[in-house]
Design a protein around this motif. Structure first.
Motif, mmCIF file in Angstrom:
data_model
loop_
_atom_site.group_PDB
_atom_site.id
_atom_site.type_symbol
_atom_site.label_atom_id
_atom_site.label_comp_id
_atom_site.label_asym_id
_atom_site.label_seq_id
_atom_site.Cartn_x
_atom_site.Cartn_y
_atom_site.Cartn_z
ATOM 1 N N UNK A 150 1.498 -1.299 -0.013
ATOM 2 C CA UNK A 150 -0.373 0.237 0.181
ATOM 3 C C UNK A 150 0.476 1.717 0.252
ATOM 4 N N UNK A 151 1.707 1.532 1.150
ATOM 5 C CA UNK A 151 2.753 2.408 0.927
ATOM 6 C C UNK A 151 3.528 2.869 -0.709
ATOM 7 N N UNK A 152 3.705 1.860 -1.270
ATOM 8 C CA UNK A 152 4.143 1.976 -2.678
ATOM 9 C C UNK A 152 3.124 2.138 -3.880
ATOM 10 N N UNK A 153 2.504 2.097 -3.852
ATOM 11 C CA UNK A 153 1.067 2.168 -4.586
ATOM 12 C C UNK A 153 1.307 3.447 -3.988
ATOM 13 N N UNK A 160 1.308 9.594 -5.917
ATOM 14 C CA UNK A 160 0.942 10.661 -6.188
ATOM 15 C C UNK A 160 1.777 11.355 -6.630
ATOM 16 N N UNK A 161 3.030 11.140 -7.469
ATOM 17 C CA UNK A 161 3.605 11.139 -8.570
ATOM 18 C C UNK A 161 2.594 11.235 -9.252
ATOM 19 N N UNK A 183 -3.512 15.760 -2.000
ATOM 20 C CA UNK A 183 -3.483 16.037 -0.625
ATOM 21 C C UNK A 183 -4.041 14.946 0.211
ATOM 22 N N UNK A 184 -5.495 13.944 -0.570
ATOM 23 C CA UNK A 184 -5.421 12.990 -0.014
ATOM 24 C C UNK A 184 -4.758 12.107 -0.740
ATOM 25 N N UNK A 240 -2.443 9.749 2.399
ATOM 26 C CA UNK A 240 -2.704 7.823 2.748
ATOM 27 C C UNK A 240 -1.292 7.702 2.754
ATOM 28 N N UNK A 241 -0.490 8.002 1.555
ATOM 29 C CA UNK A 241 1.216 7.930 2.083
ATOM 30 C C UNK A 241 1.553 8.412 3.284
ATOM 31 N N UNK A 242 0.894 9.250 3.405
ATOM 32 C CA UNK A 242 1.674 9.645 5.292
ATOM 33 C C UNK A 242 1.356 8.529 6.502
#
Length: 878
Positions: free
Chosen positions: A309-312, A317-318, A593-594, A598-600
């Motif tokens: 999930x962190x990689x996705x 974001x990019x 922003x979302x 989600x990444x954080x």
């Protein structure tokens, strides 16, 4: 007797004269639908003969609603070669005239002569009824009364006796009556006319019945006594056996054993409940351990998912940042295009507004030029409407009052005409002089109608007093005065001098009404909503024209080639594209922003999970839970084994059967104890009752009652033999009397049989001493069948009634008496076969009598060999 002609006037439905002429001596068939007047003609014939001309209660003869009518009837008939003419008028100017060749009778004298000829009577007062009609009432059948013969024969009995000579007198004065009366009197002392016992006979019957009932009651009580003695012995024997054996004790013992077995089962069930609770607790512990073991495995799987999930989230974001930059460029281009479209739309709207203002000003100016003359014309039409409304109100009369005035004038004219008709007419021819009538000079030629007393002055010759005749003249004068007062009152109420003035006012009102309608139509065409609305429309038009802004004097900007709709469409498209670009930028910014949040979050959750998994204490805890799981599984298996074994023990004991057995043993013991106690009570009661019955000496009472009953029966049989002997004697006397009756009534019986043979070849219609048909005897294969006349069907009684009437007519004709047969809708209940036979009988009777047959079924009487006369043809001129 042959009726030749009948004429009625102002009689019920015949307000105008109606004549029935050329009546033939035999059959005459008059047909017509219901309410066509057939029964009215029959009523007219009856009224001509039966009603006194001076009667004041025959108002039913008048046409409905016409109380001033004077019903008139005129009859012409032949009798013994002479022509008779009867004329009657009822209620108004009453009179009765009877002409026979050159002879004349009037009033009551004429009526009594007709009554003596035809054989009927007049009532003392009131309308004539069936009991007064005599022979015509027998021969003239009213509608619906063809089956009734007894009453008609009874009312005509005196005239029938006159035709038979002294036949009925011989029967009444025969010496056998004394013997019959004596036998009847003795029989009446013992029984009623219907055969019921009376007097001493009834007392003996009642005494015998009471004695028999007493014997039956005593016999029943003796039988009851013997039965109760037997029952007491059986009950005492059963009570002694139960008192010795006490069978209920055995069932009480079995009840206790069953209860002990139930208590043992209850203890097993209680232990079963305890093990079930332990099993439930063990299951809860196993479920908790398994959930903890599964949780450790889930944490390892969750760490892998968090890393992915962190990689996705990082890649997302990019990509969103790149899309946001592209959308910002698109938004800037759309905003520039929106500014250009808004300027172009403003220029087009200014151009369209100038054109609309010029067009609206021209339209208002044209409408104003149209409304000004229309308002002036509408105001003139409104003035005309008001003027005609005023004229209509001044001249219009209420329709009901005018109609009443017209009717009052018509009624007054009718009374004046009747007064002139009833007045005494004085015609004079005074060539050489003059006389004075009530102070008025009469000379030359002329005529005067005198409605009241008058004095004629003859000068030196004296005076003549003239009194007009006519019983109705005074009444007409009073009626005239009342109608004149009523007419004058109506004229004053309407404000007119007479009916002509009222009619002129009504014509003026009708003219005003037509002109008013025409003016209202014109006004409605000019001002459908009214003159005020039209004036308001004119004022609004002037106000709107004044309120329009003046057109600008400066030169307009350069005109564009596109329309307002096209400019608005281009502006809307540019605005929509700009808003979509702006919205897309905002959506991409929010998504970015979302994605960063989600990444954080993914980074934080992965860090916490890695720290928890790295703890070695968690691995040691997982190993301890596995050992606990094995121990709890062993405990659960042991509990399940105990539950299964104990369930088999409970099922083998059958607690439901044990409960039923306990209830059965309990109820059986209670029932046996209750039966023992109740039997003891019954034994005591039976002993008391038997002692009371034994004290009454029932056997002796029964013997005495039987002896008394036998004596009563013996005396009753003696009286019954006497009643049978008297009845037999009375029947023998009645048979002898009937034989004498048949011999004396042979002429009438012969006439009846003459007609009856055409209907029933092997039948006899028997008549009694009073010449009443009573019984129809028909011969069949099994013997003779006797049917009383009243038990026959409606149609058969109607046929027997007509045959009897024709026989009476033959008997009267042979005695030299006039006959006329009138049938009003007779034989309507006969079937086709019987109707054909009755037609043969009527055809045969028509050789000797005139028959008037009125019917509403013309098709059923076409085959009588005479023309069928239709009421429509007779009343066609009315």
């Amino acid at each position: 007797m042959q009726l030749i002609e009948l004429e009625v006037n102002q009689f019920r439905q015949f307000r105008k004269p109606l004549r029935l002429t050329e009546l033939q001596p035999g059959l005459n068939v008059i047909a017509g639908p219901n309410e066509s007047g057939k029964s009215t003609l029959v009523r007219a014939i009856r009224a001509a003969f039966f009603e006194r001309h001076g009667s004041s209660v025959v108002t039913d003869l008048q046409p409905w609603g016409d109380s001033s009518a004077a019903p008139e009837i005129s009859l012409r008939f032949l009798w013994q070669g002479e022509s008779w003419h009867l004329h009657k008028r009822f209620l108004k100017q009453k009179r009765c005239d009877l002409h026979i060749e050159n002879q004349h009778w009037s009033g009551s004298e004429a009526e009594e002569r007709l009554a003596a000829l035809l054989g009927y009577e007049f009532p003392g007062k009131g309308v004539s009824k069936a009991e007064h009609w005599g022979i015509p009432g027998l021969l003239w059948i009213e509608q619906g009364s063809g089956h009734e013969i007894s009453g008609a024969v009874s009312h005509a009995s005196e005239h029938l006796q006159a035709a038979l000579g002294d036949t009925l007198g011989e029967l009444a004065s025969s010496g056998g009556d004394r013997v019959v009366d004596a036998v009847t009197a003795q029989l009446a002392e013992l029984q009623t006319k219907t055969g019921k016992p009376t007097g001493r006979y009834a007392q003996l019957v009642q005494t015998s019945r009471e004695q028999a009932e007493k014997v039956a009651v005593l016999t029943e009580r003796v039988a009851q006594y013997r039965s109760e003695v037997d029952q007491l012995g059986l009950l005492v024997q059963q009570q002694a056996a139960d008192e010795q054996q006490q069978p209920w004790l055995e069932y009480r013992r079995r009840e206790r054993e069953t209860q002990q077995a139930l208590d043992q089962v209850a203890r097993l069930q209680q232990q079963q409940e305890q093990d079930l609770q332990l099993q439930e607790q063990c299951g809860n512990t196993l479920r908790l351990i398994r959930e903890q073991i599964a949780g450790f495995k889930h944490q390892l799987e969750e760490r892998e998912r968090r890393e992915q999930a962190l990689a996705n989230a990082t890649a997302n974001c990019q990509a969103l940042e790149q899309h946001r930059q592209e959308a910002a460029a698109d938004q800037q281009r759309a905003e520039q295009e929106h500014v250009v479209a808004r300027a172009q739309l403003s220029q087009v709207r200014e151009q369209v507004q100038r054109q609309q203002q010029a067009s609206e000003r021209a339209a208002l100016q044209a409408r104003l030029e149209q409304l000004q003359p229309q308002v002036e014309t509408a105001m003139r039409c409104a003035a005309d409407v008001a003027d005609w409304q005023r004229r209509l109100q001044q001249s219009q009369l209420p329709g009901a009052d005018l109609k009443q005035l017209r009717q009052s004038r018509i009624t007054l004219d009718q009374v004046l005409a009747r007064q002139q008709q009833a007045a005494t007419r004085l015609e004079y021819d005074l060539s050489n002089g003059a006389v004075s009538l009530n102070g008025h000079t009469l000379q030359g030629k002329g005529a005067q109608a005198l409605t009241q007393s008058a004095e004629l002055d003859l000068g030196t010759l004296g005076r003549l007093r003239i009194l007009p005749g006519g019983s109705d003249l005074g009444e007409l004068m009073r009626e005239q005065q009342r109608l004149q007062d009523e007419y004058a009152l109506l004229c004053r109420q309407l404000g007119v001098s007479d009916l002509n003035a009222a009619e002129q006012r009504q014509e003026q009102a009708q003219l005003a009404e037509r002109e008013l309608a025409s003016a209202q139509t014109r006004l409605a065409g000019l001002a459908p909503q009214g003159v005020a609305a039209l004036e308001q429309e004119l004022a609004d038009c002037q106000q709107q024209l004044a309120a329009l802004p003046e057109l600008p004097t400066e030169a307009p900007r350069q005109l564009t080639d596109i329309s307002l709709h096209q400019a608005e469409s281009l502006f809307a498209a540019a605005e929509q594209q700009w808003r979509q670009a702006e919205q897309r930028c905002r959506d991409l910014q929010q998504q970015l922003l979302a994605a960063e949040r989600e990444k954080t979050t993914a980074q934080a959750e992965l860090s916490r999970l890695q720290t928890h998994i790295a703890d070695l204490h968690s691995q040691q805890q997982e190993q301890g839970l596995t050992d606990q799981l094995r121990a709890q599984l062993d405990i659960a298996q042991t509990i399940q084994q105990r539950l299964s074994e104990r369930a088999e023990q409970i099922a083998a004991a059958r607690p439901d059967i044990l409960r039923d057995d306990r209830l059965r043993f309990t109820r059986t013991a209670e029932q046996l104890e209750q039966a023992f106690a109740e039997r003891k009570t019954v034994i005591v009661g039976l002993r008391s009752a038997l002692q009371a019955l034994n004290a009454e000496a029932l056997e002796e009472q029964l013997a005495v009652a039987r002896q008394a009953a036998e004596q009563s029966v013996q005396r009753l049989h003696e009286v019954e033999r006497r009643v049978a002997a008297l009845s037999l004697l009375k029947d023998l006397l009645a048979e002898q009397r009937q034989a004498l009756t048949r011999r004396l009534q042979a002429p009438l019986q012969a006439h009846i049989q003459h007609y009856l043979r055409l209907l029933f070849p092997q039948a006899d219609l028997l008549v009694d001493e009073q010449l009443q048909p009573r019984q129809l005897v028909r011969q069949q294969a099994g013997g003779a069948i006797n049917d009383p006349l009243e038990t026959l069907s409606y149609g058969a009684r109607e046929q027997m009634g007509l045959i009897s009437r024709l026989a009476y007519a033959d008997l009267l004709q042979a005695a030299g008496r006039p006959t006329l047969i009138i049938l009003d809708d007779a034989l309507v209940h006969s079937d086709n076969q019987r109707l054909d036979d009755m037609k043969r009988i009527l055809f045969d009777a028509a050789r000797r009598h005139q028959i008037l047959l009125f019917t509403c079924h013309a098709d059923k009487w076409q085959d009588l060999g005479v023309p069928v006369r239709q009421m429509q043809q007779l009343t066609g001129g009315l």
